[in-house]
Design a protein around this motif. Structure first.
Motif, short mmCIF file in Angstrom:
data_model
loop_
_atom_site.label_atom_id
_atom_site.label_comp_id
_atom_site.label_asym_id
_atom_site.label_seq_id
_atom_site.Cartn_x
_atom_site.Cartn_y
_atom_site.Cartn_z
N LYS A 227 70.32 34.61 -30.89
CA LYS A 227 71.36 33.93 -30.11
C LYS A 227 71.21 34.23 -28.63
CE LYS A 227 76.36 33.43 -29.55
NZ LYS A 227 77.70 33.88 -30.00
N GLU A 241 64.69 27.38 -33.20
CA GLU A 241 65.86 26.51 -33.25
C GLU A 241 65.49 25.15 -33.84
OE1 GLU A 241 69.15 24.72 -30.11
OE2 GLU A 241 67.03 24.73 -29.56
N ASN A 251 68.33 27.25 -43.33
CA ASN A 251 69.66 27.79 -43.07
C ASN A 251 70.70 26.66 -43.07
OD1 ASN A 251 71.41 30.03 -42.44
ND2 ASN A 251 71.46 29.35 -40.31
N SER A 254 71.51 24.70 -39.81
CA SER A 254 72.34 25.31 -38.77
C SER A 254 71.57 26.37 -37.99
CB SER A 254 73.58 25.96 -39.39
OG SER A 254 74.32 26.70 -38.43
N LEU A 256 73.37 28.72 -36.52
CA LEU A 256 74.29 29.86 -36.58
C LEU A 256 73.83 30.77 -37.72
CD1 LEU A 256 77.70 28.00 -36.12
CD2 LEU A 256 76.31 29.16 -34.37
N ASP A 258 73.86 34.06 -39.99
CA ASP A 258 74.60 35.21 -40.49
C ASP A 258 73.63 36.40 -40.55
OD1 ASP A 258 75.86 37.17 -42.05
OD2 ASP A 258 76.77 35.72 -43.41
#
Length: 290
Positions: A227, A241, A251, A254, A256, A258
């Motif tokens: 990130k 990305e 993922n 996404s 984002l 975890d």
């Protein structure tokens, strides 16, 4: 209604449900196709919607599909329009550098008086609008790509990672540098000299062993910092990305991540490196001497 802080005096399909319906970008699994060639980038964009009134306006020549391309590093601005929802764009490598942005719309080609749409949201159902030439009827969204990313080599670890020697000859341990275009795996000088020997570096049977050990460790460290470096627009993070967004099995489409899933995502990105390492060791054991 606002798109990029611009207020519109009429409903726009694809924005805040002001017109009921769906818009998507294609043609592959809801995303455009970017093909890298030796001297150019070939982009295919498909703008899909299900609004009968807008389809009618396009068929009558009163509206058209619109794709705007911008590259701030080279000051490129290009617009492609079509009555077909499938648009192909060719950009020479000399035209673009770093981030290339696309805006996809449907716009009017003439003044349309008394514009109504049976699928207006109930807040607008009793309103009639006069549209000027070039007004937006549908917003399909934006996408971008980075001209520095080698899209044809995305699954190769070398596209976002490099193994280099430490500068300090007394350094005994591996270090990782994440702030540059590629993830740098810095080996102690003696270890790097061993790694660089042709018998290790160039023989394909050692590749899965390197991926399952050196590369897997480095990518795990990098994803824990993903990130931060994506916000800084480092090339290695933008490369990952792109894969996360376009390979849903990694993922769920996404970016984002975890932290509890990082170990699994690393293995998916590298194609199950631990299994390949073990199979590679088995292959080496079974190699018969000449």
């Amino acid at each position: 209604m606002k798109i990029d802080n611009i207020a519109f005096p009429h409903p726009v399909l694809g924005h805040q449900n002001s017109i009921i319906g769906n818009v998507t970008l294609g043609p592959e699994e809801g995303r455009p196709v970017i093909e890298t060639r030796e001297d150019s980038y070939e982009i295919t964009v498909q703008m899909n919607h299900d609004n009968p009134e807008i389809h009618r306006l396009i068929a009558e020549g009163k509206a058209e599909y619109y794709c705007e391309i911008k590259c701030s590093d080279t000051l490129l601005r290009k617009v492609v329009v079509s009555k077909d929802n499938l648009i192909s764009v060719s950009l020479s490598r000399a035209e673009v550098k770093r981030k290339v942005e696309f805006l996809c719309l449907c716009i009017t080609t003439e003044i349309i008086e008394d514009y109504r749409n049976a699928l207006f949201h109930e807040d607008y159902i009793d309103f009639h609008f006069t549209l000027e030439k070039g007004d937006i009827l549908a917003y399909f969204g934006k996408f971008s790509f980075d001209a520095a990313i080698q899209y044809q080599k995305l699954k190769a670890a070398a596209s976002f990672m490099e193994i280099v020697p430490q500068e300090d000859k007394n350094e005994e341990y591996v270090d990782y540098v994440l702030s540059g275009p590629k993830i740098l795996i810095k080996l102690p000088i003696k270890d790097h000299e061993l790694f660089s020997r042709d018998i290790i570096r160039t023989r394909k049977e050692f590749t899965p062993i390197i991926h399952g050990s050196i590369v897997q460790n480095a990518l795990t460290v990098a994803l824990f910092n993903f990130k931060t470096y994506l916000e800084q627009e480092t090339l290695w993070a933008k490369t990952i990305e792109y894969r996360l967004l376009n390979e849903k099995e990694l993922n769920d489409g996404s970016i984002l991540i975890d932290p509890d899933n990082i170990v699994i995502i690393v293995q998916k990105l590298l194609g199950n490196p631990t299994r390949r390492l073990l199979e590679g060791l088995e292959d080496i054991i079974n190699i018969k001497p000449d």
